[in-house]
Scaffold this motif. Sequence first.
Motif, PDB file in Angstrom:
ATOM      1  N   ASN A   1      48.241  23.994 -28.240  1.00 31.99           N
ATOM      2  CA  ASN A   1      48.068  22.834 -27.870  1.00 31.99           C
ATOM      3  C   ASN A   1      49.231  22.278 -26.885  1.00 31.99           C
ATOM      4  N   ALA A   2      50.406  22.830 -27.288  1.00 33.34           N
ATOM      5  CA  ALA A   2      51.305  22.178 -26.199  1.00 33.34           C
ATOM      6  C   ALA A   2      51.228  22.834 -24.810  1.00 33.34           C
ATOM      7  N   LEU A   3      50.555  23.914 -24.766  1.00 36.20           N
ATOM      8  CA  LEU A   3      50.609  24.414 -23.183  1.00 36.20           C
ATOM      9  C   LEU A   3      49.355  23.649 -22.727  1.00 36.20           C
ATOM     10  N   ILE A   4      48.193  23.237 -23.527  1.00 33.32           N
ATOM     11  CA  ILE A   4      47.100  22.462 -22.839  1.00 33.32           C
ATOM     12  C   ILE A   4      47.814  20.833 -22.468  1.00 33.32           C
ATOM     13  N   GLU A   5      48.540  20.549 -23.417  1.00 29.67           N
ATOM     14  CA  GLU A   5      49.198  19.248 -23.197  1.00 29.67           C
ATOM     15  C   GLU A   5      50.238  19.209 -21.912  1.00 29.67           C
ATOM     16  N   GLU A   6      50.895  20.428 -21.724  1.00 27.28           N
ATOM     17  CA  GLU A   6      51.666  20.269 -20.645  1.00 27.28           C
ATOM     18  C   GLU A   6      50.864  20.366 -19.196  1.00 27.28           C
ATOM     19  N   ALA A   7      49.636  21.188 -19.336  1.00 26.62           N
ATOM     20  CA  ALA A   7      48.763  21.307 -18.115  1.00 26.62           C
ATOM     21  C   ALA A   7      48.022  19.951 -17.902  1.00 26.62           C
ATOM     22  N   VAL A   8      47.574  19.255 -19.039  1.00 25.15           N
ATOM     23  CA  VAL A   8      47.271  18.010 -18.652  1.00 25.15           C
ATOM     24  C   VAL A   8      48.187  16.950 -17.932  1.00 25.15           C
ATOM     25  N   LEU A   9      49.460  16.851 -18.476  1.00 27.01           N
ATOM     26  CA  LEU A   9      50.377  16.153 -17.920  1.00 27.01           C
ATOM     27  C   LEU A   9      50.886  16.681 -16.466  1.00 27.01           C
ATOM     28  N   GLU A  10      50.850  18.037 -16.273  1.00 23.60           N
ATOM     29  CA  GLU A  10      51.078  18.475 -14.858  1.00 23.60           C
ATOM     30  C   GLU A  10      49.931  17.891 -13.800  1.00 23.60           C
ATOM     31  N   ALA A  11      48.937  17.952 -14.478  1.00 21.63           N
ATOM     32  CA  ALA A  11      47.672  17.317 -13.532  1.00 21.63           C
ATOM     33  C   ALA A  11      47.766  16.061 -13.266  1.00 21.63           C
ATOM     34  N   GLU A  12      48.108  15.233 -13.972  1.00 25.44           N
ATOM     35  CA  GLU A  12      48.586  13.954 -14.042  1.00 25.44           C
ATOM     36  C   GLU A  12      49.348  13.762 -13.059  1.00 25.44           C
ATOM     37  N   GLU A  13      50.397  14.404 -13.157  1.00 25.38           N
ATOM     38  CA  GLU A  13      51.459  14.200 -12.204  1.00 25.38           C
ATOM     39  C   GLU A  13      51.243  14.681 -10.816  1.00 25.38           C
ATOM     40  N   LYS A  14      50.286  15.594 -10.513  1.00 25.83           N
ATOM     41  CA  LYS A  14      49.881  16.061  -9.327  1.00 25.83           C
ATOM     42  C   LYS A  14      48.486  15.159  -8.736  1.00 25.83           C
ATOM     43  N   GLY A  15      48.365  14.331  -9.698  1.00 31.24           N
ATOM     44  CA  GLY A  15      47.137  13.533  -8.931  1.00 31.24           C
ATOM     45  C   GLY A  15      45.810  13.842  -9.021  1.00 31.24           C
ATOM     46  N   VAL A  16      45.557  15.124  -9.875  1.00 29.80           N
ATOM     47  CA  VAL A  16      44.407  15.477 -10.243  1.00 29.80           C
ATOM     48  C   VAL A  16      43.422  14.629 -10.864  1.00 29.80           C
ATOM     49  N   LYS A  17      42.114  14.520 -10.157  1.00 33.01           N
ATOM     50  CA  LYS A  17      41.124  13.623 -10.444  1.00 33.01           C
ATOM     51  C   LYS A  17      40.400  14.243 -11.892  1.00 33.01           C
ATOM     52  N   VAL A  18      40.153  15.178 -12.164  1.00 29.57           N
ATOM     53  CA  VAL A  18      39.331  15.656 -13.297  1.00 29.57           C
ATOM     54  C   VAL A  18      40.113  17.219 -13.767  1.00 29.57           C
ATOM     55  N   LEU A  19      40.533  17.102 -15.122  1.00 29.02           N
ATOM     56  CA  LEU A  19      40.670  18.355 -15.615  1.00 29.02           C
ATOM     57  C   LEU A  19      39.649  18.771 -16.407  1.00 29.02           C
ATOM     58  N   SER A  20      39.033  20.026 -16.410  1.00 29.72           N
ATOM     59  CA  SER A  20      37.827  20.466 -17.226  1.00 29.72           C
ATOM     60  C   SER A  20      38.390  21.497 -18.248  1.00 29.72           C
ATOM     61  N   LEU A  21      38.039  21.580 -19.553  1.00 26.64           N
ATOM     62  CA  LEU A  21      38.396  22.466 -20.569  1.00 26.64           C
ATOM     63  C   LEU A  21      37.678  23.812 -20.608  1.00 26.64           C
ATOM     64  N   GLY A  22      37.790  24.731 -20.508  1.00 30.55           N
ATOM     65  CA  GLY A  22      37.037  26.105 -20.502  1.00 30.55           C
ATOM     66  C   GLY A  22      37.343  26.968 -21.687  1.00 30.55           C
ATOM     67  N   LEU A  23      36.412  27.522 -22.230  1.00 34.45           N
ATOM     68  CA  LEU A  23      36.386  28.387 -23.206  1.00 34.45           C
ATOM     69  C   LEU A  23      36.976  27.718 -24.498  1.00 34.45           C
ATOM     70  N   LEU A  24      38.002  28.354 -25.154  1.00 35.98           N
ATOM     71  CA  LEU A  24      38.193  27.843 -26.595  1.00 35.98           C
ATOM     72  C   LEU A  24      39.539  26.612 -26.443  1.00 35.98           C
ATOM     73  N   ASN A  25      39.723  26.148 -24.968  1.00 31.80           N
ATOM     74  CA  ASN A  25      40.753  24.997 -24.893  1.00 31.80           C
ATOM     75  C   ASN A  25      39.963  23.774 -25.427  1.00 31.80           C
ATOM     76  N   GLN A  26      38.880  23.844 -25.840  1.00 33.98           N
ATOM     77  CA  GLN A  26      38.329  22.615 -26.107  1.00 33.98           C
ATOM     78  C   GLN A  26      37.588  22.479 -27.665  1.00 33.98           C
ATOM     79  N   GLY A  27      38.172  23.658 -28.228  1.00 34.19           N
ATOM     80  CA  GLY A  27      37.763  23.605 -29.654  1.00 34.19           C
ATOM     81  C   GLY A  27      37.882  22.316 -30.580  1.00 34.19           C
ATOM     82  N   GLU A  28      36.946  22.294 -31.673  1.00 34.33           N
ATOM     83  CA  GLU A  28      37.129  21.298 -32.592  1.00 34.33           C
ATOM     84  C   GLU A  28      38.330  21.111 -33.237  1.00 34.33           C
ATOM     85  N   ASP A  29      38.398  22.344 -33.857  1.00 34.45           N
ATOM     86  CA  ASP A  29      39.613  22.555 -34.916  1.00 34.45           C
ATOM     87  C   ASP A  29      40.998  22.544 -34.054  1.00 34.45           C
TER      88      ASP A  29
END
Length: 622
Positions: free
Chosen positions: A380-408
């Motif tokens: 989760n820390a790695l995914i959160e870092e990726a989300v924040l990096e995308a925000e910093e770079k001005g990314v419009k959309v970040l899609s979560l693939g495979l198990l990065n979007q697990g409910e648990d």
Amino acid sequence: MASRPGILTDWPWKRLGSFKHVILVPWVVQNIYSFMVKDEKDLSSFLIFPILLWRALHNQLWISLSRYRTAKGNNRIIDRGIEFDQVDRESSWDDQILFNGILMYVGSKTIPGASHLPMWRLDGVILTALIHMGPVEFLYYWLHRLLHHHYLYSRYHSHHHSSIVTEPITSVIHPFAEHISYSTLFAIPLITTVTTGTASAASLAGYITYIDLMNNMGHCNFELIPKWLFTIFPPLKYLMYTPSFHSLHHTQFRTNYSLFMPIYDYIYGTMDTSSDTLYENSLRRPEEAPDVVHLTHLTTPDSIYHLRLGLAHMASTPQKSKWYLWLMWPVTMWTMMLTWIYGRTFVVERNRFHKLRLQTWTIPKYNVQYNLQWQKVSINALIEEAVLEAEEKGVKVLSLGLLNQGEDLNRYGELYVQKYPRLKTKVVDGSSLAVAAVLNSIPKTATQVLHRGNISKVASAVVLNLCQRGIQVAVPSEDDYKKLKKSFGIRSDRNNLILSKSYSIKTWLVGDGVKEEDQKKAAEGTLFIPFSQFPPKKLRRDCFYHSIPAMAAPASLENVDSCENWLPRRVMSAWRVGGIVHALEGWDEHECGYTMSDIDKVWQASIQHGFKPLAVATHSKF
């Protein structure tokens, strides 16, 4: 292939296909036997095979580095991408290693003084360098110009120039006849040192490594030679070319013919006038800021080879287990250690679709780690870092693939949106398009479907929509039946949801958790339609297996030269396409957590943008 292939275009072992490497076995075995058993301690000949292995590894390191750097975008020279036809054309890059290996083995046996070489002789190293700088560079320049004569170009050299955007391995993609001429040319320093008694194992291995180094470096599509080198030693520009220098040869064709030393282009007036400008512009080029990022992760230990940064030809085919990868377990373990030490998300692919810049980022974690409770915090820390990096770079959309979007793991990505409510980057799980893809995969004549697999956000939505359409959904598991019924609430549609132990229904919805014994109970001719990101194991030869939720990419999607996991060429998972469509449409909301976008709206938008549904597999079996 050249436009009008001449004689000796194909390699002699072409018909052997992937078994071509066996041609070296007799030579290797004989050398090892002589060295280990017969006590013929010819170390220089014994080292031929390790040198060949080093050449293969050296080339692969350049391939991985080049693909990583061009994906990031900094210092990139040409914006155009490569496609599958170039990957296929360049998949035989190791042919020249086999050919040179045979020449080295034959030479060590037949040329007087070519065996029992010392490890080091300084005079031999100096002589090799001088002969290369003089005769080799001069002769190559005029040979290269001759190859650009229309007669030879159409029959041979046009094959090499089919690649406008070059990769390191482009450097050795030539017809067999050309390689004969190049090998003859590069043999001049080696044979000279042998006949003069100044040869050594170091001069041989060093010269071959130098040729590979300069060849690979010069065909990279990014500039890496720092300007300060030419500043502190200005004459260097006549003695060493740069990737941008040779890139102009592949775009302009009639300039920059030199091998590694541009001095002959200066002497004979074939130097491209824009060489310096392109070099400086490429050095100044910043890292590319993407509009859409698809965040995925490694799956199995050998999935590293299927990444675009891994083995290029393997990445261009759908991922599946191959027996020979088991022989590479030491390398596999080393790559696992490397990803663990690196421990950060990395860029593996870039694409362009209309005006959108797309990138794929990979988290260095494997499937098995996502199933370990104690790994969830670090993931989760790695995914959160990726989300924040995308925000910093001005990314419009970040899609979560495979198990990065697990409910648990993170409640389908909702965790990050709640933690950062002012997030401008839209987090998309692509569930609405995944549901739409599954619904449009069900045969129009179906009146009943059977559900088998873990209950997920996509599974619940698929079942609900089918019941609303009047299609009866049978659920063999009582626990799954209760969960689905509860999710329906007070809807009358739940009457189409039934608890049934019958396995005679010919259309199955399957997801993670479907067991082998479940498949064995299916009737002959059953169609299995996955709703999960991972395909089920194909056990039944008398049944049909549809793809996971996915769509075929439009022709206007550029730089597609690798497969997305187990999907066919130019096919993208619905979760990934969902993020792209979200950005194209400019939708200003997240699609994560337990919310879902309008299914029909997302499906129609994807069709309008050129994505196509996959044909239902009802006419052929695997």
